[in-house]
Design an enzyme around this catalytic site. Structure first.
Site, PDB file in Angstrom:
ATOM      1  N   ALA A  96      34.949 -60.690 -40.547  1.00  0.00           N
ATOM      2  CA  ALA A  96      34.518 -61.125 -41.878  1.00  0.00           C
ATOM      3  C   ALA A  96      33.725 -60.004 -42.556  1.00  0.00           C
ATOM      4  O   ALA A  96      33.044 -59.222 -41.887  1.00  0.00           O
ATOM      5  CB  ALA A  96      33.662 -62.380 -41.748  1.00  0.00           C
ATOM      6  N   GLU A 125      44.218 -45.067 -42.585  1.00  0.00           N
ATOM      7  CA  GLU A 125      43.291 -43.970 -42.846  1.00  0.00           C
ATOM      8  C   GLU A 125      42.145 -44.050 -41.850  1.00  0.00           C
ATOM      9  O   GLU A 125      41.712 -45.136 -41.479  1.00  0.00           O
ATOM     10  CB  GLU A 125      42.765 -44.057 -44.284  1.00  0.00           C
ATOM     11  CG  GLU A 125      43.886 -43.848 -45.290  1.00  0.00           C
ATOM     12  CD  GLU A 125      43.420 -43.859 -46.743  1.00  0.00           C
ATOM     13  OE1 GLU A 125      42.208 -43.803 -46.985  1.00  0.00           O
ATOM     14  OE2 GLU A 125      44.290 -43.912 -47.618  1.00  0.00           O
ATOM     15  N   CYS A 152      45.856 -49.323 -50.200  1.00  0.00           N
ATOM     16  CA  CYS A 152      47.114 -50.039 -49.962  1.00  0.00           C
ATOM     17  C   CYS A 152      47.045 -51.543 -50.227  1.00  0.00           C
ATOM     18  O   CYS A 152      47.784 -52.052 -51.061  1.00  0.00           O
ATOM     19  CB  CYS A 152      47.589 -49.792 -48.534  1.00  0.00           C
ATOM     20  SG  CYS A 152      48.100 -48.093 -48.270  1.00  0.00           S
ATOM     21  N   LEU A 161      40.234 -59.837 -37.938  1.00  0.00           N
ATOM     22  CA  LEU A 161      39.476 -61.087 -38.060  1.00  0.00           C
ATOM     23  C   LEU A 161      37.982 -60.781 -38.165  1.00  0.00           C
ATOM     24  O   LEU A 161      37.156 -61.482 -37.592  1.00  0.00           O
ATOM     25  CB  LEU A 161      39.748 -61.999 -36.859  1.00  0.00           C
ATOM     26  CG  LEU A 161      41.110 -62.701 -36.824  1.00  0.00           C
ATOM     27  CD1 LEU A 161      41.236 -63.585 -35.591  1.00  0.00           C
ATOM     28  CD2 LEU A 161      41.328 -63.542 -38.094  1.00  0.00           C
ATOM     29  N   ASN A 175      51.611 -55.735 -44.921  1.00  0.00           N
ATOM     30  CA  ASN A 175      50.316 -55.590 -45.596  1.00  0.00           C
ATOM     31  C   ASN A 175      49.819 -56.916 -46.156  1.00  0.00           C
ATOM     32  O   ASN A 175      48.621 -57.225 -46.096  1.00  0.00           O
ATOM     33  CB  ASN A 175      50.414 -54.542 -46.710  1.00  0.00           C
ATOM     34  CG  ASN A 175      50.209 -53.135 -46.162  1.00  0.00           C
ATOM     35  OD1 ASN A 175      49.974 -52.961 -44.968  1.00  0.00           O
ATOM     36  ND2 ASN A 175      50.313 -52.138 -47.011  1.00  0.00           N
ATOM     37  N   GLY A 202      39.757 -53.679 -49.317  1.00  0.00           N
ATOM     38  CA  GLY A 202      39.927 -52.716 -50.398  1.00  0.00           C
ATOM     39  C   GLY A 202      40.888 -51.647 -49.922  1.00  0.00           C
ATOM     40  O   GLY A 202      41.759 -51.908 -49.094  1.00  0.00           O
TER      41      GLY A 202
HETATM   42  N1  LIG Z   1      47.114 -43.932 -47.782  1.00  0.00           N
HETATM   43  C1  LIG Z   1      47.567 -44.717 -46.832  1.00  0.00           C
HETATM   44  O1  LIG Z   1      46.866 -45.103 -45.906  1.00  0.00           O
HETATM   45  C2  LIG Z   1      49.009 -45.178 -46.851  1.00  0.00           C
HETATM   46  C3  LIG Z   1      49.533 -45.788 -45.710  1.00  0.00           C
HETATM   47  C4  LIG Z   1      50.860 -46.210 -45.721  1.00  0.00           C
HETATM   48  C5  LIG Z   1      51.632 -46.024 -46.873  1.00  0.00           C
HETATM   49  N2  LIG Z   1      51.081 -45.452 -47.970  1.00  0.00           N
HETATM   50  C6  LIG Z   1      51.949 -45.254 -49.145  1.00  0.00           C
HETATM   51  O2  LIG Z   1      52.355 -43.894 -49.180  1.00  0.00           O
HETATM   52  C7  LIG Z   1      52.479 -43.437 -50.530  1.00  0.00           C
HETATM   53  C8  LIG Z   1      51.602 -42.227 -50.751  1.00  0.00           C
HETATM   54  O3  LIG Z   1      50.256 -42.623 -50.599  1.00  0.00           O
HETATM   55  P1  LIG Z   1      49.069 -41.564 -50.475  1.00  0.00           P
HETATM   56  O4  LIG Z   1      47.844 -42.340 -50.179  1.00  0.00           O
HETATM   57  O5  LIG Z   1      49.490 -40.462 -49.548  1.00  0.00           O
HETATM   58  O6  LIG Z   1      49.073 -41.017 -51.996  1.00  0.00           O
HETATM   59  P2  LIG Z   1      48.245 -39.798 -52.622  1.00  0.00           P
HETATM   60  O7  LIG Z   1      47.953 -40.202 -53.997  1.00  0.00           O
HETATM   61  O8  LIG Z   1      47.139 -39.415 -51.671  1.00  0.00           O
HETATM   62  O9  LIG Z   1      49.285 -38.585 -52.621  1.00  0.00           O
HETATM   63  C9  LIG Z   1      50.427 -38.507 -53.420  1.00  0.00           C
HETATM   64  C10 LIG Z   1      50.691 -37.026 -53.695  1.00  0.00           C
HETATM   65  O10 LIG Z   1      51.984 -36.880 -54.306  1.00  0.00           O
HETATM   66  C11 LIG Z   1      51.917 -35.810 -55.226  1.00  0.00           C
HETATM   67  N3  LIG Z   1      53.079 -35.890 -56.130  1.00  0.00           N
HETATM   68  C12 LIG Z   1      53.353 -36.840 -57.052  1.00  0.00           C
HETATM   69  N4  LIG Z   1      54.548 -36.591 -57.627  1.00  0.00           N
HETATM   70  C13 LIG Z   1      55.049 -35.474 -57.053  1.00  0.00           C
HETATM   71  C14 LIG Z   1      56.244 -34.728 -57.202  1.00  0.00           C
HETATM   72  N5  LIG Z   1      57.216 -35.084 -58.059  1.00  0.00           N
HETATM   73  N6  LIG Z   1      56.418 -33.634 -56.449  1.00  0.00           N
HETATM   74  C15 LIG Z   1      55.471 -33.248 -55.578  1.00  0.00           C
HETATM   75  N7  LIG Z   1      54.324 -33.919 -55.376  1.00  0.00           N
HETATM   76  C16 LIG Z   1      54.114 -35.024 -56.106  1.00  0.00           C
HETATM   77  C17 LIG Z   1      50.568 -35.974 -55.877  1.00  0.00           C
HETATM   78  O11 LIG Z   1      50.120 -34.773 -56.476  1.00  0.00           O
HETATM   79  C18 LIG Z   1      49.705 -36.376 -54.661  1.00  0.00           C
HETATM   80  O12 LIG Z   1      49.117 -35.248 -54.031  1.00  0.00           O
HETATM   81  C19 LIG Z   1      52.108 -44.643 -51.399  1.00  0.00           C
HETATM   82  O13 LIG Z   1      53.285 -45.326 -51.745  1.00  0.00           O
HETATM   83  C20 LIG Z   1      51.274 -45.493 -50.474  1.00  0.00           C
HETATM   84  O14 LIG Z   1      51.319 -46.856 -50.809  1.00  0.00           O
HETATM   85  C21 LIG Z   1      49.794 -45.009 -47.979  1.00  0.00           C
END
Ligand SMILES: NC(=O)c1ccc[n+]([C@@H]2O[C@H](COP(=O)([O-])OP(=O)(O)OC[C@H]3O[C@@H](n4cnc5c(N)ncnc54)[C@H](O)[C@@H]3O)[C@@H](O)[C@H]2O)c1
Length: 437
Positions: A255, A155, A263, A253, A211, A260
């Protein structure tokens, strides 16, 4: 290719917009009707640099569309990505897979023609097997392959990361699915991004192992920082001294107040649970999670020590609330347990964040939100820098000092120099550095 992206959150929206930018036709699906309506109006549900322009350009070129209707998007797609959330399950910390499995069931009903279903969400080992079982049970007639393609974007730099990945991991043994993944990512491997073709379970584990390793690196340097404080060494120099060794590397690295975000906290705990279920506990990762948890509240004690008296009735200004800069994401932000601990000690907390205050207001109800860093410092007995936003790097320190009740700065990101702060008359605490340079 035609792509359906199920889940238009951080990962789904960024990935969908980037695939559209590669020339594919992408439909982003979400259950959240407000989110889809906003996206159709060109409003972004998250703060991510460059995302609004990327979405607008591809929507205008009719390569990117948004809908709440999963069926038609899946029926038309060559590739369906599952990018829904996998939060920690309440109570036990396992990944909550209910959204993934619900999406799999809905996808199954809509499949039409050969389709590759690709899990992009971070999911425990074996989830792809279950997704495949759900789909085959619901639709024995479907011509489908199920693959894993974990996402590594960060992000705040999500578009850059998606378009210039260190690697692309594709987990499937199905040659047709590999061919579809190769076509989807073709623009990237023309740019020399290595594509790793591995088994589905291996791909799932790569994401968690990556991770967990990064979380370990952060936690390691945080503990070294604590030791530096006790022995009069400087953690920044230690980090540089070890990071220049290519076997170690300088990233992760820095500190600080503990990791948080959306992920690391949930993924480390989910990996721990998976390992325990397989009777192979990952003791290093278990310790990392425990050490990191304890650290966030410990930062409040650091503030109290810098003020030198009880915090009861004192005012603490907090600069930065999001778990890192360039995002408005407050999920598992270290600011939350830190502020809660300060309040438990009796402090009144004022805070400022360039973009995170709307999200922060939902989880930190008793904080006074300010219009800027100087207002945040006004009348404060201590000012704590929690997130290293660019605009906090060059504050007018004389103005800050004049605004404060006591000139106490606790810099949890080490963005100022101890000798400079001492010269300006601040009581200055940072992480893992001697008080004067
Ligand atoms: N945020 C990150 O930086 C990041 C990076 C790598 C991997 N991930 C992984 O990617 C996945 C998604 O993370 P995120 O941060 O984008 O989540 P998020 O909570 O921002 O988004 C998930 C979205 O899915 C939608 N949703 C849930 N069920 C649904 C369905 N059945 N049909 C349609 N939409 C549906 C929700 O309304 C929500 O908008 C997680 O497993 C996370 O661990 C996240």
């Amino acid at each position: 290719m035609r792509v359906a992206m199920i889940g238009t959150g951080y990962v789904g929206l960024v990935s969908g917009a980037c695939f559209a930018d590669f020339g594919h036709h992408v439909t982003c699906v979400d259950k959240d009707a407000d989110k889809i309506a906003a996206l159709k109006r060109g409003e972004m549900p998250i703060f991510e640099p460059g995302l609004d322009d990327l979405v607008a350009a591809n929507a205008n070129a009719e390569r990117l569309a948004f809908t709440t209707e999963l069926g038609p998007a899946v029926a038309a797609a060559d590739a369906v990505f599952i990018a829904v959330g996998t939060p920690s399950r309440r109570g036990d910390g396992h990944a909550d897979l209910s959204y993934v499995y619900a999406a799999a069931r809905e996808i199954a009903d809509a499949l039409d023609g050969f389709t590759v279903v690709i899990t992009k969400s971070t999911v425990p080992i074996g989830t792809g097997d279950e997704v495949e079982r759900i789909i085959r049970e619901a639709r024995p007639d479907a011509d489908v392959a199920v693959a894993s393609n974990p996402e590594f974007l960060r992000e705040g730099a999500a578009i850059q990361d998606f378009k210039h990945p260190d690697r692309i991991v594709v987990g499937t043994d199905d040659p047709r699915a590999r061919a579809v993944a190769a076509e989807l990512y073709r623009p990237l491997y023309l740019n020399q991004a290595p594509i790793l073709n591995v088994s589905r379970r291996t791909a799932e584990l790569i994401k968690y192992a990556a991770n967990a390793f990064l979380a370990t690196k952060i936690t390691f340097i945080n503990e070294i920082a604590d030791l530096c404080e006790q022995v009069g060494a400087d953690v920044q120099d230690v980090a540089r001294g070890i990071g220049l060794d290519n076997r170690i590397g300088s990233k992760f690295l820095h500190a600080g107040p503990g990791y948080g975000g959306s992920c690391f906290p949930k993924d480390t705990v989910a990996l721990i649970k998976t390992a325990q279920d397989h009777a192979t506990p990952l003791r290093i990762v278990e310790t990392v999670a425990a050490v990191n948890d304890a650290r966030k509240r410990a930062m409040a004690r650091k503030v109290a020590a810098a003020v030198g008296t009880s915090l009861r009735g004192k005012t603490v200004g907090v600069l930065g609330l999001t778990f890192k800069p360039n995002t408005d994401d407050m999920r598992e932000a270290p600011s939350i347990p830190l502020i809660t601990a300060l309040q438990d000690m009796g402090a009144r907390v004022r805070a400022y964040d360039p973009v995170g205050m709307e999200q922060a207001g939902k989880v930190l109800p008793d904080v006074v939100f300010c219009a800027g860093p100087y207002e945040c410092a006004a009348g404060a007995d201590a000012l704590v820098i929690v997130t290293e936003w660019e605009q906090f790097r060059a504050l007018d320190l004389d103005r800050i000092k004049a605004a404060m009740a006591r000139p106490v700065v606790v810099d949890l990101r080490n963005i100022y120099r101890p000798d400079d702060m001492a010269r300006r008359g601040f009581v200055y605490e940072s992480v893992g550095r001697p008080k004067r340079g």
